[in-house]
Scaffold this motif. Structure first.
Motif, PDB file in Angstrom:
ATOM      1  N   ASP A 107       0.833  -1.204   0.000  1.00  0.00           N
ATOM      2  CA  ASP A 107       0.000   0.000   0.000  1.00  0.00           C
ATOM      3  C   ASP A 107       0.867   1.254   0.000  1.00  0.00           C
ATOM      4  O   ASP A 107       0.560   2.237  -0.692  1.00  0.00           O
ATOM      5  N   LEU A 108       1.956   1.241   0.758  1.00  0.00           N
ATOM      6  CA  LEU A 108       2.867   2.380   0.775  1.00  0.00           C
ATOM      7  C   LEU A 108       3.477   2.599  -0.608  1.00  0.00           C
ATOM      8  O   LEU A 108       3.550   3.730  -1.098  1.00  0.00           O
ATOM      9  N   LEU A 109       3.881   1.515  -1.263  1.00  0.00           N
ATOM     10  CA  LEU A 109       4.436   1.629  -2.614  1.00  0.00           C
ATOM     11  C   LEU A 109       3.376   2.139  -3.586  1.00  0.00           C
ATOM     12  O   LEU A 109       3.669   2.942  -4.478  1.00  0.00           O
ATOM     13  N   SER A 110       2.148   1.702  -3.412  1.00  0.00           N
ATOM     14  CA  SER A 110       1.064   2.145  -4.283  1.00  0.00           C
ATOM     15  C   SER A 110       0.835   3.650  -4.156  1.00  0.00           C
ATOM     16  O   SER A 110       0.583   4.339  -5.147  1.00  0.00           O
ATOM     17  N   ARG A 111       0.945   4.178  -2.944  1.00  0.00           N
ATOM     18  CA  ARG A 111       0.768   5.620  -2.760  1.00  0.00           C
ATOM     19  C   ARG A 111       1.908   6.405  -3.407  1.00  0.00           C
ATOM     20  O   ARG A 111       1.692   7.484  -3.956  1.00  0.00           O
ATOM     21  N   LEU A 112       3.119   5.858  -3.341  1.00  0.00           N
ATOM     22  CA  LEU A 112       4.276   6.544  -3.916  1.00  0.00           C
ATOM     23  C   LEU A 112       4.301   6.489  -5.437  1.00  0.00           C
ATOM     24  O   LEU A 112       4.933   7.320  -6.079  1.00  0.00           O
ATOM     25  N   THR A 113       3.660   5.488  -6.008  1.00  0.00           N
ATOM     26  CA  THR A 113       3.715   5.311  -7.464  1.00  0.00           C
ATOM     27  C   THR A 113       2.355   5.566  -8.104  1.00  0.00           C
ATOM     28  O   THR A 113       2.149   6.594  -8.752  1.00  0.00           O
ATOM     29  N   GLY A 114       1.421   4.648  -7.911  1.00  0.00           N
ATOM     30  CA  GLY A 114       0.131   4.749  -8.598  1.00  0.00           C
ATOM     31  C   GLY A 114      -0.657   5.992  -8.247  1.00  0.00           C
ATOM     32  O   GLY A 114      -1.223   6.654  -9.125  1.00  0.00           O
ATOM     33  N   ASP A 115      -0.673   6.361  -6.963  1.00  0.00           N
ATOM     34  CA  ASP A 115      -1.458   7.534  -6.563  1.00  0.00           C
ATOM     35  C   ASP A 115      -0.832   8.824  -7.075  1.00  0.00           C
ATOM     36  O   ASP A 115      -1.541   9.751  -7.480  1.00  0.00           O
ATOM     37  N   VAL A 116       0.491   8.893  -7.062  1.00  0.00           N
ATOM     38  CA  VAL A 116       1.152  10.088  -7.620  1.00  0.00           C
ATOM     39  C   VAL A 116       0.898  10.168  -9.121  1.00  0.00           C
ATOM     40  O   VAL A 116       0.616  11.246  -9.664  1.00  0.00           O
ATOM     41  N   ASP A 117       0.979   9.030  -9.814  1.00  0.00           N
ATOM     42  CA  ASP A 117       0.715   9.024 -11.259  1.00  0.00           C
ATOM     43  C   ASP A 117      -0.711   9.479 -11.573  1.00  0.00           C
ATOM     44  O   ASP A 117      -0.952  10.116 -12.601  1.00  0.00           O
ATOM     45  N   ALA A 118      -1.655   9.146 -10.685  1.00  0.00           N
ATOM     46  CA  ALA A 118      -3.048   9.527 -10.930  1.00  0.00           C
ATOM     47  C   ALA A 118      -3.246  11.037 -10.927  1.00  0.00           C
ATOM     48  O   ALA A 118      -4.230  11.540 -11.493  1.00  0.00           O
ATOM     49  N   LEU A 119      -2.314  11.772 -10.327  1.00  0.00           N
ATOM     50  CA  LEU A 119      -2.452  13.228 -10.270  1.00  0.00           C
ATOM     51  C   LEU A 119      -2.282  13.899 -11.618  1.00  0.00           C
ATOM     52  O   LEU A 119      -2.573  15.080 -11.764  1.00  0.00           O
ATOM     53  N   ASP A 120      -1.773  13.153 -12.628  1.00  0.00           N
ATOM     54  CA  ASP A 120      -1.695  13.756 -13.961  1.00  0.00           C
ATOM     55  C   ASP A 120      -3.077  14.106 -14.492  1.00  0.00           C
ATOM     56  O   ASP A 120      -3.224  14.948 -15.373  1.00  0.00           O
ATOM     57  N   GLY A 121      -4.112  13.455 -13.921  1.00  0.00           N
ATOM     58  CA  GLY A 121      -5.469  13.741 -14.351  1.00  0.00           C
ATOM     59  C   GLY A 121      -5.925  15.148 -14.043  1.00  0.00           C
ATOM     60  O   GLY A 121      -6.791  15.692 -14.729  1.00  0.00           O
ATOM     61  N   LEU A 122      -5.353  15.781 -12.995  1.00  0.00           N
ATOM     62  CA  LEU A 122      -5.781  17.132 -12.639  1.00  0.00           C
ATOM     63  C   LEU A 122      -5.511  18.107 -13.771  1.00  0.00           C
ATOM     64  O   LEU A 122      -6.346  18.966 -14.070  1.00  0.00           O
ATOM     65  N   TYR A 123      -4.371  17.978 -14.408  1.00  0.00           N
ATOM     66  CA  TYR A 123      -4.002  18.898 -15.485  1.00  0.00           C
ATOM     67  C   TYR A 123      -4.484  18.396 -16.844  1.00  0.00           C
ATOM     68  O   TYR A 123      -5.155  19.118 -17.584  1.00  0.00           O
ATOM     69  N   LEU A 124      -4.138  17.137 -17.153  1.00  0.00           N
ATOM     70  CA  LEU A 124      -4.413  16.621 -18.495  1.00  0.00           C
ATOM     71  C   LEU A 124      -5.875  16.270 -18.733  1.00  0.00           C
ATOM     72  O   LEU A 124      -6.367  16.414 -19.850  1.00  0.00           O
ATOM     73  N   ARG A 125      -6.584  15.815 -17.687  1.00  0.00           N
ATOM     74  CA  ARG A 125      -7.933  15.294 -17.891  1.00  0.00           C
ATOM     75  C   ARG A 125      -9.029  16.136 -17.265  1.00  0.00           C
ATOM     76  O   ARG A 125     -10.204  15.834 -17.458  1.00  0.00           O
ATOM     77  N   VAL A 126      -8.643  17.150 -16.488  1.00  0.00           N
ATOM     78  CA  VAL A 126      -9.663  18.008 -15.876  1.00  0.00           C
ATOM     79  C   VAL A 126      -9.471  19.466 -16.300  1.00  0.00           C
ATOM     80  O   VAL A 126     -10.346  20.053 -16.958  1.00  0.00           O
ATOM     81  N   LEU A 127      -8.342  20.058 -15.922  1.00  0.00           N
ATOM     82  CA  LEU A 127      -8.166  21.491 -16.174  1.00  0.00           C
ATOM     83  C   LEU A 127      -8.081  21.809 -17.666  1.00  0.00           C
ATOM     84  O   LEU A 127      -8.759  22.733 -18.140  1.00  0.00           O
ATOM     85  N   ILE A 128      -7.261  21.088 -18.409  1.00  0.00           N
ATOM     86  CA  ILE A 128      -7.110  21.366 -19.845  1.00  0.00           C
ATOM     87  C   ILE A 128      -8.428  21.148 -20.595  1.00  0.00           C
ATOM     88  O   ILE A 128      -8.870  22.042 -21.349  1.00  0.00           O
TER      89      ILE A 128
END
Length: 568
Positions: A120-141
């Motif tokens: 779970d700790l590794l998932s937060r460091l990798t998958g959850d951080v990667d999911a933040l690309d959605g804020l710019y690429l999939r929401v704001l833009i």
């Protein structure tokens, strides 16, 4: 949205790239709308001009043709540049977030991080951080481009076609940009969050299963673990299916609105042509401009589930980042004591939670350079807790631990930890070469020093027989080595450190009696003159200790080595 606030300053540090990508996206959309609208006008006007020889001769095909080529090229070039800029901005932001999060994790004690599963700790460091690309690429833009494209289209229709057509198409664009996403946002956010949650659970379950596959197979529990993984996978597919259904519904709604907008532009434009208030080519321009605008509107509906995913990911990241360290650095650290300063426990007590039972009670202990103390006791007696206090991974709840008379709480934790070479029960071997794992303790060490440390740990002969020697790949967690070899490699790493104190927690774990006896003999020889605290269940080397202490029920009792028999 509260979980996003700590992350926004990290985005702001790359504002130039973020704004640049957004502007390129808007320019690309403007070129796309202009290209389709101008092409519709040009084709229709050229067709009508061909009905009359006189008009055909005077019709200018070069200017609109040049415009079509210009917008086609600017659309293609803009799309390429936009992809480069937006992805560069995203990668820079994600790198910033990872560094920021890792810096927040470093001060946390193992006790705090230990409350999370490793996967779970590794998932937060990798998958959850990667999911933040959605804020710019999939929401704001998408939102910014859709809103700007709608405004641009309405202005174009108002200026070149008619206000009635502009209002009809603008109303439908407003429904697509605002109403449809708002109707879908509640379910979309919930569904997107479920996908993030289930992905994290599945990833953690898989990583835990891979880490313990040998034990699972040894105890016949691998079938049960496969069932758990299958259930997690089924839950993730259910969440993804809900998102897909919602995407299909919102996509169909946007497509319906797109067709309705084109039909409205055609209907009102046709009535205006029939009334003589509009010519045919401009009517075609209006219809195709409406269709082009809805190409920008289509991604907006998909932003709803992306918003859910990134909010869930941001919440999991913020949960880690906002944890206050159990042990903090003082605002004004005291002067580091000299290297020969003793480490002293003065009536130390400790409990893990307020009101909970005391794990340690009234501990008095002095460890000075050149003094050797062995600490024995049953599992759970508090030996590892005492080691954590020595390393200042924890602070005592009563009494104090001092170094050269200075309370450890007044010193920088990094200074305290640099004075102690520590071999833990769960030391980690990284997926790298043996050389790289050793150089972590002494980055400037040459081969002679590395071989000397391996010899002291009883591993040199084994490594010399390997084809690649020090450049042998250790594997993830040292999986290419036996348990005893891993233990000796970790011991060699500790021996490479130049520290006045050495803390060894079960250094001979996993070794046979003869090897353990040889290793302890070498360890005691090489640590001559250092302060040594040996935590062990074994009797190897205890006859060479200055003091043997037994920890029982949180209290410590000591005896001279001549009275060791009572501890056997």
């Amino acid at each position: 949205m509260r979980d996003l606030r700590p992350l926004l300053p990290l985005f702001a540090r790359h504002a130039a790239w973020l704004w640049g990508g957004g502007l390129l996206a808007l320019l690309t959309l403007a070129s796309s709308i202009a290209l389709l609208a101008l092409s519709g006008w040009f084709i229709t006007a050229a067709g009508l001009a061909g009905l009359s020889a006189a008009v055909a001769v005077s019709f200018d095909i070069f200017s609109p043709g040049a415009g079509v080529r210009f917008f086609a090229m600017s659309r293609t070039g803009g799309r390429y540049a936009e992809r480069l800029a937006t992805h560069e901005a995203t990668f820079r932001v994600l790198a910033e977030v990872r560094g920021w999060l890792f810096a927040r994790l470093i001060p946390l004690s193992p006790l705090q991080l230990g409350s999370l599963r490793g996967g779970d700790l590794l998932s937060r460091l990798t998958g959850d951080v990667d999911a933040l690309d959605g804020l710019y690429l999939r929401v704001l833009i998408p939102l910014a481009v859709a809103a700007s494209g709608a405004a641009l289209t309405v202005g174009l229709l108002w200026a070149f076609v008619d206000g009635t057509v502009a209002l009809a198409v603008g109303g439908l664009l407003a429904v697509g940009v605002v109403a449809v996403p708002l109707l879908a946002v509640r379910r979309g956010v919930r569904a997107g969050a479920a996908v993030t949650r289930e992905q994290a659970e599945l990833r953690a379950t898989l990583l835990d299963a891979l880490a313990g596959v040998a034990e699972l197979r040894a105890f016949g529990a691998d079938g049960r673990q496969r069932t758990v993984i299958a259930l997690r996978d089924h839950a993730l597919r259910d969440a993804q299916r809900r998102v897909s259904r919602l995407n299909g519904l919102t996509g169909a709604s946007t497509l319906f609105l797109s067709g309705l907008a084109a039909w409205s532009a055609l209907l009102f434009g046709g009535l205006l042509v029939e009334a003589g208030r509009l010519d045919g080519p401009l009517m075609a321009l209006g219809v195709l401009a409406a269709l082009a605008a809805f190409e920008a509107v289509a991604p907006v509906a998909g932003a709803t589930h992306a918003l859910g995913r990134l909010l869930a990911a941001a919440g999991r990241i913020t949960f880690l980042a906002e944890q206050a360290p159990l042990v903090g650095a003082p605002a004004a650290p005291g002067t580091p004591p000299p290297p020969d300063a003793p480490l002293v426990f003065e009536s130390v007590s400790f409990r893990y939670r307020e009101g909970g039972p005391e794990v340690l009670t009234g501990i008095d202990l002095t460890l000075a350079p050149g003094r050797r103390i062995a600490l024995i006791g049953e599992s759970g007696a508090g030996k590892s807790t005492l080691a954590a206090l020595v390393l200042r991974r924890l602070d005592p709840t009563g009494g104090r631990v001092s170094l050269g008379g200075a309370d450890l709480r007044t010193l920088n934790p990094a200074v305290v930890q640099s004075r102690i070479a520590w071999l833990s029960q769960r030391g980690h071997v990284f997926a790298d070469t043996l050389r790289a794992n050793l150089l972590m303790a002494a980055p400037d060490a040459g081969d002679d020093r590395l071989w000397h440390a391996l010899d002291q740990a009883g591993l040199a002969d084994t490594v010399r027989r390997l084809p690649d020697g020090l450049d042998t790949w250790a594997g993830e967690g040292g999986m290419r080595l036996s348990g005893g070899q891993v233990r000796r490699l970790l011991l060699a790493r500790v021996l490479l450190q130049d520290a006045p104190f050495v803390l060894l927690d079960e250094p001979t774990e996993g070794l046979d009696a003869a090897t353990a006896d040889r290793v302890m003999d070498r360890v005691l020889t090489v640590t001559e003159g250092k302060g040594l605290l040996l935590i062990t269940h074994q009797t190897f080397g205890l006859d060479r200790m200055d003091m043997v202490a037994r920890l029982e029920d949180g209290r410590i009792s000591m005896t001279n080595i001549n009275n060791l028999q009572q501890f056997a």
